[in-house]
Design a protein around this motif. Structure first.
Motif, PDB file in Angstrom:
ATOM      1  N   ARG A  42     -30.756  -3.076  -7.943  1.00  0.00           N
ATOM      2  CA  ARG A  42     -31.644  -2.108  -8.594  1.00  0.00           C
ATOM      3  C   ARG A  42     -30.971  -1.413  -9.768  1.00  0.00           C
ATOM      4  O   ARG A  42     -31.315  -0.286 -10.109  1.00  0.00           O
ATOM      5  N   GLY A  43     -29.968  -2.080 -10.343  1.00  0.00           N
ATOM      6  CA  GLY A  43     -29.339  -1.514 -11.540  1.00  0.00           C
ATOM      7  C   GLY A  43     -27.835  -1.441 -11.488  1.00  0.00           C
ATOM      8  O   GLY A  43     -27.222  -0.757 -12.314  1.00  0.00           O
ATOM      9  N   ALA A  44     -27.203  -2.151 -10.563  1.00  0.00           N
ATOM     10  CA  ALA A  44     -25.745  -2.088 -10.467  1.00  0.00           C
ATOM     11  C   ALA A  44     -25.087  -2.561 -11.751  1.00  0.00           C
ATOM     12  O   ALA A  44     -24.119  -1.954 -12.235  1.00  0.00           O
ATOM     13  N   ARG A  45     -25.610  -3.633 -12.333  1.00  0.00           N
ATOM     14  CA  ARG A  45     -24.986  -4.203 -13.528  1.00  0.00           C
ATOM     15  C   ARG A  45     -25.203  -3.356 -14.769  1.00  0.00           C
ATOM     16  O   ARG A  45     -24.592  -3.602 -15.806  1.00  0.00           O
ATOM     17  N   THR A  46     -26.099  -2.384 -14.681  1.00  0.00           N
ATOM     18  CA  THR A  46     -26.315  -1.501 -15.838  1.00  0.00           C
ATOM     19  C   THR A  46     -25.375  -0.301 -15.832  1.00  0.00           C
ATOM     20  O   THR A  46     -25.328   0.441 -16.812  1.00  0.00           O
ATOM     21  N   VAL A  47     -24.638  -0.090 -14.753  1.00  0.00           N
ATOM     22  CA  VAL A  47     -23.678   1.019 -14.695  1.00  0.00           C
ATOM     23  C   VAL A  47     -22.530   0.702 -15.637  1.00  0.00           C
ATOM     24  O   VAL A  47     -21.930  -0.379 -15.562  1.00  0.00           O
ATOM     25  N   PRO A  48     -22.185   1.610 -16.530  1.00  0.00           N
ATOM     26  CA  PRO A  48     -21.089   1.351 -17.471  1.00  0.00           C
ATOM     27  C   PRO A  48     -19.791   1.007 -16.741  1.00  0.00           C
ATOM     28  O   PRO A  48     -19.387   1.706 -15.815  1.00  0.00           O
TER      29      PRO A  48
END
Length: 779
Positions: A274-280
Motif C-alpha cells: 500500500r505504498g512501501a516503495r514510495t517511502v523515501p
C-alpha cells in the motif's frame, strides 16, 4: 571479498585478517606463528589407525592443515609473534560481555611471559578442527565452559612458546637454556647479562621442534592470573570504537527490517503493498515463506516502509496454541507419560515408604526469552563465488554451516566475520536468524543488513522451555531428607538444537542437570524426565538446566526445613558434611549476610546453594514485601568458590550480572502464548530490573588452587530460589509459580500460606506443629 570493518582499538581483528592471502603476507614478513590445535575426532581416528600419535606442530590458523592434538589436550590458543610490534592472540571463545577475551589472554600471557599491553586479541575464525571447545566438543561459547576448557591448553601454548624462545636465545648466546629466563616479552641471560626481545628470535625459533609436556607455573608463581586486570575490550567500549554486529557497515550496504509470521510454523499467505516503495529511501521488498522484509538505505526508512504492507498469514493450525493448553498438556504428561530415568541412587520407593514424614509439591516455570540488549542482526553479502557474513555469534561454525546449506555451497566459501556481542545468554548459539538473513540476501546483489526490531526479537526468540515439576521428599526422625524424587516434565533443548534431533527415549541431560546431583548427602534419589516438546521452538537460556532445577530443589528444601521447624541454613549445613566446599560457602554467606539477625516486618532473608559448572555458590537475598505485594530488594550477599580465579573483577561482575538477570526473570518475566502468538513484545511487558531497584550487593570469592569452575551462569541459577525463599520468610506465602505473583502477596491475602499448586506435609512431629502455630501455618 570486502576488507576489514572497523577494527577496534584493542586489536580485535576481523576473521578476514586470517585469510590465505593475509597469512602468506604475514609469513613472508618473517612472523613466527605458534599454536595448538584440536584434532577432530574423525581426523584423530584416522591418524591413530595409521599408528601415528597426536603431536604438537606449528600450523597456520584457519589454513587447510588439520592440526594435531597436544598430548590429548583439547583446543587451545594460537600465538603470533612478529619481528616488531604487538603479539597477537587468536582467542577461541566469543566475547559477549563476560570478559573471556581478557581471561583467555591472561592464560596465554601468563605462561608466555608477556603483559596484556603487549598483545592484540583476535577472534578465531570458524574452524572446528582448530578451535573446538573441549567441554562442548564444538566451536561454541556457552555453558560457562570457556575458562574451564581453556585452562590447560592455553597455558600449555604459552609455556611451550616461551620454552622455544628461551632455547633459541640460549643457542645464539651459546649458553645453557637453564641460565636464561623470559619476562615481559624478552629473554634474559643470567650468565652474560644480555637480553633479546621475542621478535628478534622469530627466525631462529621457527625451525625448532616443539616441546611436549612443558611444566606449567604453580599458583605461587603467577604474575597475572589471580589479579584484577583491566579488560582488554574496555578502552574501545568506552571511546565508542568497539564494533558489535549491529554496528557493521560495509560499502553499498542496504538495511532490511522484516516482519515474521506471528505464529511459529506459519506461512505468508498474501502481501499487498500500500505504498512501501514510495517511502523515501526504500529500494526493495523481499519475501520468504514465513517473513517479509523491506529494504532501504537506512533502518528508519525500512521500518516506515514495512508499515505500508498489508500482510495475511496462514497460522497452519497454530492459532489454537495457548499457554493454558501447553500447561495442561505438561500436567497431563507428568501424570501419564513414560519417564526417562535421569539418576537413581538407592531404593527410592522403599525409602519413601519408610520415611518418618513426607513433603510433596508441584512447581511450574514459564517460557523465558533472552531479551538481549543487542537485537538479532546479520549482515550478508552473497556473491557468485561465495558469501560474507558479519554477525555476533556464539557458534561461528554453526553460522557458516547454516549459510552454506541455504546457498548450496561448500562451507569454506562462507567467510564469517565474528564481532562483539551485546548479550548472548544462549540466544546466539543458534543460527536460525542467520538462515533468514541469507534467504533474503541471496535475492539481491548488494550487502544486506537484516535487523530485527525489539518486538520481533522477543516475539520470535527461541525460548527457555516451560516446566512442570512434581517433587517429593521423605524425611527421617531428625527431619532431614532421606529420599528425594523429582519428576521433571518439559521440552528438550538438545532435541531442538541437534541437527538430527534427540531420539525418542534418550535422556536430555540438560533437562535434569541440577536435580540429578545436588550438593547434599541424600541416601536415596530418583530423578526422571518426561519429554513433552511444546509447539514453539526452545533453546538454552542463561543457566541452562540448573537455572530451572536448582530453583525447584532449593525452594523445596526450604519447604522441608520449615515443615519440621528447622532453620533453612542450619538444615542445609546438616546435609553438607561430605561437601566441605559447599559447606564453607554457605556458612560464609550466612555469616556475611547477618543470617538470623532481626528484620523489620514483612522482610525476610532467603538462601540458595548449588554446585554447578564446577563452582560452588551460596546466595542470601534480603527482601521486603510491601502491603501492596511489591517486592523490594534490600541486600544481596554471594559467596563463590570457583577454584583458581583468573580475573577477580570478571568473577565479581559475572556473579552480579547473573544474579540480576535471574532476579529480573523471577520478578517480572514470562512468555505467554495466546492464539498461537507471543503476547510480550518489549521491555514494557518483558521487564528488566532497573538501577534504582538494585540493592547493595556483596560478592566474596573463596581463595582456591583447584582448577577453575565456570561463573557466567552460576549467579543466574542462584537468584530465583533465594528470592522465593526470602519472600516466604517475609510473608509465610510460598509461591511455586514464576514470575512472582504480586496479587498473592498483598497483605489482605496474607492468611493464604500456600499459593497453588499445593504442597502436602504428612506425619509431622510436634516440632513442626509448634512451628506452624508460631507462624500462622505450615507450608
Amino acid at each position: 571479498m570486502h576488507g576489514p570493518v572497523g577494527r577496534p582499538a584493542y586489536g580485535v581483528l576481523e576473521p578476514e585478517d586470517l585469510s590465505v592471502a593475509s597469512r602468506r603476507r604475514f609469513l613472508k614478513a618473517g612472523t613466527f606463528m605458534f599454536g595448538f590445535a584440536v584434532l577432530a575426532r574423525a581426523g584423530k581416528a584416522a591418524a591413530q589407525s595409521q599408528g601415528e600419535e597426536p603431536s604438537l606442530r606449528a600450523i597456520t590458523p584457519g589454513g587447510p592443515e588439520s592440526g594435531a592434538a597436544f598430548d590429548g589436550f583439547a583446543p587451545g590458543g594460537f600465538i603470533r609473534i612478529p619481528p616488531e610490534g604487538k603479539i597477537t592472540f587468536i582467542i577461541p571463545s566469543t566475547e559477549m560481555g563476560q570478559g573471556i577475551y581478557t581471561g583467555e589472554a591472561m592464560l596465554l600471557a601468563e605462561e608466555l611471559e608477556v603483559t596484556l599491553e603487549q598483545v592484540e586479541v583476535v577472534p578465531a575464525p570458524p574452524n572446528e578442527l582448530l578451535y573446538s571447545q573441549p567441554i562442548l566438543k564444538s566451536q561454541a561459547t556457552g555453558g560457562s565452559t570457556s575458562t574451564r576448557g581453556a585452562w590447560g591448553p592455553l597455558r600449555q601454548a604459552g609455556a611451550a612458546a616461551r620454552t622455544m624462545l628461551i632455547a633459541a636465545a640460549a643457542q645464539r648466546w651459546n649458553v645453557a637454556p637453564d641460565t636464561c629466563f623470559a619476562d615481559q616479552g624478552r629473554v634474559y641471560c643470567r650468565a652474560n647479562g644480555q637480553s633479546l626481545p621475542y621478535g628478534a628470535l622469530v627466525q631462529a625459533v621457527r625451525n625448532q621442534p616443539v616441546p611436549k609436556n612443558v611444566p606449567l607455573k604453580q599458583p605461587g608463581q603467577f604474575k597475572l592470573i589471580g589479579r584484577s586486570l583491566q579488560r582488554v575490550d574496555t578502552p574501545s567500549k568506552v571511546n565508542g570504537t568497539a564494533v558489535f554486529g549491529i554496528d557493521v557497515k560495509v560499502p553499498d550496504m542496504k538495511v532490511a527490517v522484516m516482519e515474521i509470521c506471528p505464529a511459529q510454523g506459519g506461512r505468508l499467505r498474501s502481501m499487498e503493498d500500500r505504498g512501501a516503495r514510495t517511502v523515501p529511501g526504500v529500494v526493495d521488498v523481499l519475501r520468504i515463506d514465513n517473513a517479509v522484509a523491506v529494504v532501504a538505505d537506512h533502518f528508519w526508512a525500512a521500518k516506515k516502509g514495512l508499515e505500508q504492507l498489508e500482510l495475511r498469514w496462514d497460522f497452519a493450525g497454530h492459532e489454537k496454541v495457548s499457554s493454558e493448553r501447553i500447561l495442561a498438556d505438561l500436567k497431563h504428561a507428568s501424570e501419564n507419560g513414560k519417564p526417562i530415568l535421569g539418576r537413581e541412587l538407592g531404593d527410592a520407593d522403599k525409602a519413601m515408604d519408610d520415611a518418618h514424614s513426607r513433603v510433596e509439591a508441584v512447581y511450574e516455570l514459564p517460557f523465558l526469552a533472552h531479551a538481549t540488549m543487542e537485537p538479532m542482526n546479520t549482515t550478508v553479502h552473497v556473491r557468485p563465488d561465495g558469501c560474507d557474513i558479519w554477525v555476533g555469534t556464539q557458534a561461528p561454525t554453526a553460522v557458516q554451516g547454516a549459510a552454506a546449506k541455504v546457498l548450496g555451497i561448500p562451507p569454506e566459501r562462507v567467510m564469517v566475520h565474528n564481532h562483539l556481542i551485546g548479550g548472548g545468554f544462549g540466544r546466539r548459539l543458534v543460527a536460525e536468524s542467520v538462515t533468514q538473513a541469507v534467504q533474503f540476501a541471496r535475492q539481491v546483489p548488494y550487502p544486506l543488513k537484516v535487523v530485527q526490531t525489539r518486538e520481533q526479537d522477543i516475539r520470535h526468540d527461541l525460548f527457555r522451555p516451560a516446566y512442570y515439576d512434581r517433587i517429593a521428599a521423605g524425611l527421617g526422625p531428625d527431619g532431614l531428607v532421606k529420599v528425594m524424587t523429582d519428576r521433571i516434565t518439559g521440552g528438550s533443548v538438545l532435541g531442538s538444537y541437534l541437527p538430527t534431533g534427540l531420539p525418542d527415549g534418550t535422556l536430555d541431560t540438560d533437562a535434569v542437570e541440577g536435580a540429578d546431583r545436588t550438593p547434599y548427602s541424600i541416601p536415596a534419589v530418583r530423578v526422571d524426565w518426561i519429554r513433552r516438546d511444546p509447539p514453539i521452538k526452545v533453546n538454552w537460556w542463561r543457566g541452562v538446566g540448573p537455572a530451572h532445577n536448582v530453583h525447584v530443589v532449593e525452594s523445596f528444601l526450604d519447604e522441608c526445613a520449615h515443615s519440621v521447624g528447622r532453620d533453612p541454613v542450619e538444615y542445609r549445613l546438616a546435609m553438607l558434611k561430605d561437601n566441605p566446599r559447599s559447606h564453607r560457602v554457605l556458612e560464609m554467606a550466612a555469616r556475611r549476610a547477618g543470617w538470623g539477625k532481626p528484620l523489620p516486618p514483612r522482610t525476610g532473608r532467603g538462601v540458595s546453594l548449588h554446585d554447578s559448572f564446577g563452582s560452588h555458590l551460596a546466595l542470601v537475598c534480603e527482601a521486603h514485601v510491601t502491603p501492596a505485594g511489591e517486592v523490594r530488594l534490600r541486600r544481596l550477599v554471594a559467596v563463590i568458590d570457583c577454584g583458581q580465579v583468573v580475573n577477580p573483577n570478571s568473577v565479581q561482575a559475572q556473579i552480579e550480572g547473573g544474579v540480576l538477570f535471574g532476579l529480573s526473570a523471577a520478578l517480572y518475566n514470562a512468555i505467554t502464548i495466546k492464539e498461537g502468538q507471543v503476547e510480550q513484545s518489549n521491555f514494557n511487558d518483558y521487564r528488566q530490573l532497573r538501577i534504582n531497584e538494585t540493592p547493595p550487593f556483596e560478592v566474596h570469592i573463596v581463595q582456591s588452587t583447584d582448577d577453575p569452575g565456570g561463573v557466567g551462569e552460576a549467579g543466574t541459577v542462584s537468584a530465583a530460589p533465594a528470592l522465593a525463599n526470602a519472600i516466604f520468610a517475609a510473608t509465610g506465602i510460598r509461591l511455586r509459580r514464576l514470575p512472582i505473583d504480586r496479587a498473592a502477596l498483598m497483605e489482605k491475602d496474607a492468611h493464604k500460606r500456600v499459593i497453588a499448586p499445593p504442597a502436602v506435609a504428612l506425619g509431622l512431629g510436634a516440632a513442626a506443629l509448634a512451628w506452624g502455630s508460631d507462624t500462622g501455618g505450615a507450608a
